[in-house]
Scaffold this active site. Sequence first.
Site, mmCIF file in Angstrom:
data_model
loop_
_atom_site.group_PDB
_atom_site.id
_atom_site.type_symbol
_atom_site.label_atom_id
_atom_site.label_comp_id
_atom_site.label_asym_id
_atom_site.label_seq_id
_atom_site.Cartn_x
_atom_site.Cartn_y
_atom_site.Cartn_z
ATOM 1 C CE LYS A 13 36.233 47.739 39.505
ATOM 2 N NZ LYS A 13 35.028 47.656 38.645
ATOM 3 C CG HIS A 18 32.424 38.904 36.758
ATOM 4 N ND1 HIS A 18 32.719 39.567 37.922
ATOM 5 C CD2 HIS A 18 32.723 39.752 35.745
ATOM 6 C CE1 HIS A 18 33.166 40.775 37.636
ATOM 7 N NE2 HIS A 18 33.174 40.919 36.318
ATOM 8 C CG ASP A 74 29.524 44.930 41.949
ATOM 9 O OD1 ASP A 74 28.602 45.725 41.687
ATOM 10 O OD2 ASP A 74 30.593 44.889 41.304
ATOM 11 C CE LYS A 116 34.652 44.480 43.570
ATOM 12 N NZ LYS A 116 33.327 44.708 42.968
ATOM 13 C CD GLU A 145 31.235 47.315 43.523
ATOM 14 O OE1 GLU A 145 31.682 46.596 44.452
ATOM 15 O OE2 GLU A 145 31.744 47.349 42.384
ATOM 16 C CG HIS A 163 39.753 42.225 41.905
ATOM 17 N ND1 HIS A 163 39.582 40.876 41.828
ATOM 18 C CD2 HIS A 163 38.518 42.732 42.162
ATOM 19 C CE1 HIS A 163 38.320 40.581 42.021
ATOM 20 N NE2 HIS A 163 37.664 41.673 42.235
ATOM 21 N NE ARG A 164 37.837 46.617 36.414
ATOM 22 C CZ ARG A 164 37.333 47.596 35.658
ATOM 23 N NH1 ARG A 164 37.973 48.736 35.558
ATOM 24 N NH2 ARG A 164 36.185 47.462 35.026
ATOM 25 C CD GLU A 210 35.646 39.537 40.268
ATOM 26 O OE1 GLU A 210 35.173 39.519 41.422
ATOM 27 O OE2 GLU A 210 35.738 40.571 39.586
ATOM 28 C CD GLN A 221 30.189 42.226 37.941
ATOM 29 O OE1 GLN A 221 29.867 42.595 36.834
ATOM 30 N NE2 GLN A 221 31.047 42.895 38.687
ATOM 31 C CD GLU A 222 32.119 41.612 41.984
ATOM 32 O OE1 GLU A 222 32.499 42.044 43.082
ATOM 33 O OE2 GLU A 222 32.525 42.053 40.900
ATOM 34 C CG ASP A 224 32.666 49.639 39.884
ATOM 35 O OD1 ASP A 224 33.549 50.336 39.371
ATOM 36 O OD2 ASP A 224 32.522 48.422 39.585
ATOM 37 C CB SER A 240 30.761 44.720 34.514
ATOM 38 O OG SER A 240 31.535 44.759 35.685
HETATM 39 P P1 PGA Z 1 34.917 44.185 36.301
HETATM 40 O O1 PGA Z 1 34.166 43.753 37.610
HETATM 41 O O2 PGA Z 1 36.366 44.182 36.591
HETATM 42 O O3 PGA Z 1 34.495 43.158 35.293
HETATM 43 O O4 PGA Z 1 34.424 45.572 35.952
HETATM 44 C C1 PGA Z 1 34.473 44.250 38.871
HETATM 45 C C2 PGA Z 1 33.416 45.145 39.410
HETATM 46 O O5 PGA Z 1 32.401 45.439 38.743
HETATM 47 O O6 PGA Z 1 33.550 45.618 40.534
HETATM 48 ZN ZN ZN Z 2 31.463 46.715 40.469
#
Ligand code: PGA
Ligand code: ZN
Length: 419
Positions: free
Chosen positions: A337, A156, A242, A388, A285, A365-366, A206, A164-165, A312, A43
């Site tokens: 990041k 993901h 997130d 994270k 996030e 991380h990614r 992840e 996403q998370e 982010d 993403s």
């Molecule tokens: P990405 O996801 O590494 O795929 O961007 C991590 C995030 O969105 O925090």
């Molecule tokens: Zn994010």
Amino acid sequence: MKNIIKQISARQILDSRGNPTIETTIYTEKNIKAKASVPSGASVGKYEAKELRDNNKNYYRGKSVLKAVQNVNDCINKLLVGADVIDIYNIDKIMIEADGTYDKSNLGANAILSVSLAAARCASKTLNVPLFRYIGGINAVHMPIPFINILNGGVHANNDIDFQEFMIVPYGFESYTEAMIAANNVFFSLKDVLEEIGYSISVGDEGGFAPELETNEEAIRILMTAIEKAGYNFEQIKIAIDAASSEFYDEGMYELTSESRYMTSEEMSDYIKDITCKYPIISIEDGMAQDDFSGWKNLTDNLSKEIMLVGDDLMATNPLRIRECIKEKTANSVLIKPNQIGTLTETIKAVQIAKEARYKTIISHRSGETEDTFISDLAVGLNTGFIKTGSLCRSERTVKYNRLFEIESMLKDNAIYSF
Ligand code: PGA
Ligand code: ZN
């Protein structure tokens, strides 16, 4: 003269999704060598520095990074041979100037970052101190509180969950080690809960479980059940999300497919407010999309006293964008990041700017990772307070947690775990 760089050499390796990425090794006159590799996102935000890919459809499906490798082996090698490896500011400055673009699209953020991180590691080896100590000096004693992503959705995972998370945050513990024991218990408790209901326990990018849940709220409720069944309360373990909402934002509207909801910016902000009131959530996030500034402002006005609102895609670890958000009083926390900006020293600057404004910082991380543990040392070195780095399985994730165990034992009684 002994700390000078003798050679820089890069090669193509594979990341945790099986896609090519870059690994760089730096050698000094003193015969010290150190390497670093860089991750890659799925993403990816619009304002991130650009990773260079070859786009040759017949080779690694267009994803090879041979041009970036060549940029390190030729151009960057020539520029930096003879430079002092300890002087990271100078090393980064030379690469930034040689690249000459605002988004590092010329030499590639992946090429530049691999050199920047390898140089820092090489400097720490040269000075014979651990990497976190090289970065933070004797001030580097804060163990980060982990945001542990144990339910995966969005881009993901293969399921239909929009966010996403879904992360657990082991907040109320005496040490990082104690916190990780609790997190591990919740991770396996979640596995049991999912199995009992008949959901899949296969994992996403992840390492978090990726069951076919109906809604975002169902995901939150299942996490809460797992926390309680593991014997913890919501003061000890909190929940972070997130939303990665830039992924489902289009022409001013947010589309939550799994819930068949199509929302305006205001409705999205109300929806987030509603779930943060209902559940033990400490952080959201990218609750709003990267280009929805008025939505971000609205969300911040509504919730910034209650929880962490983390930018982010919005800030992309870019010092200029972070400054702008601070000026506009938008969000109250920054995701950091390194590959979004492309050098270590600009990453440090991003953290400094955020901290001066009392914004919280989370090293991240990614979703496509390598075995490199640089971000663990970075989180301690910069006293960011939070990290994270994915779930509690898959080695590219656990290797970062394991490095933090090692750092905590090196710090002994001096380690601090609280924020
Ligand atoms: P990405 O996801 O590494 O795929 O961007 C991590 C995030 O969105 O925090
Ligand atoms: Zn994010």
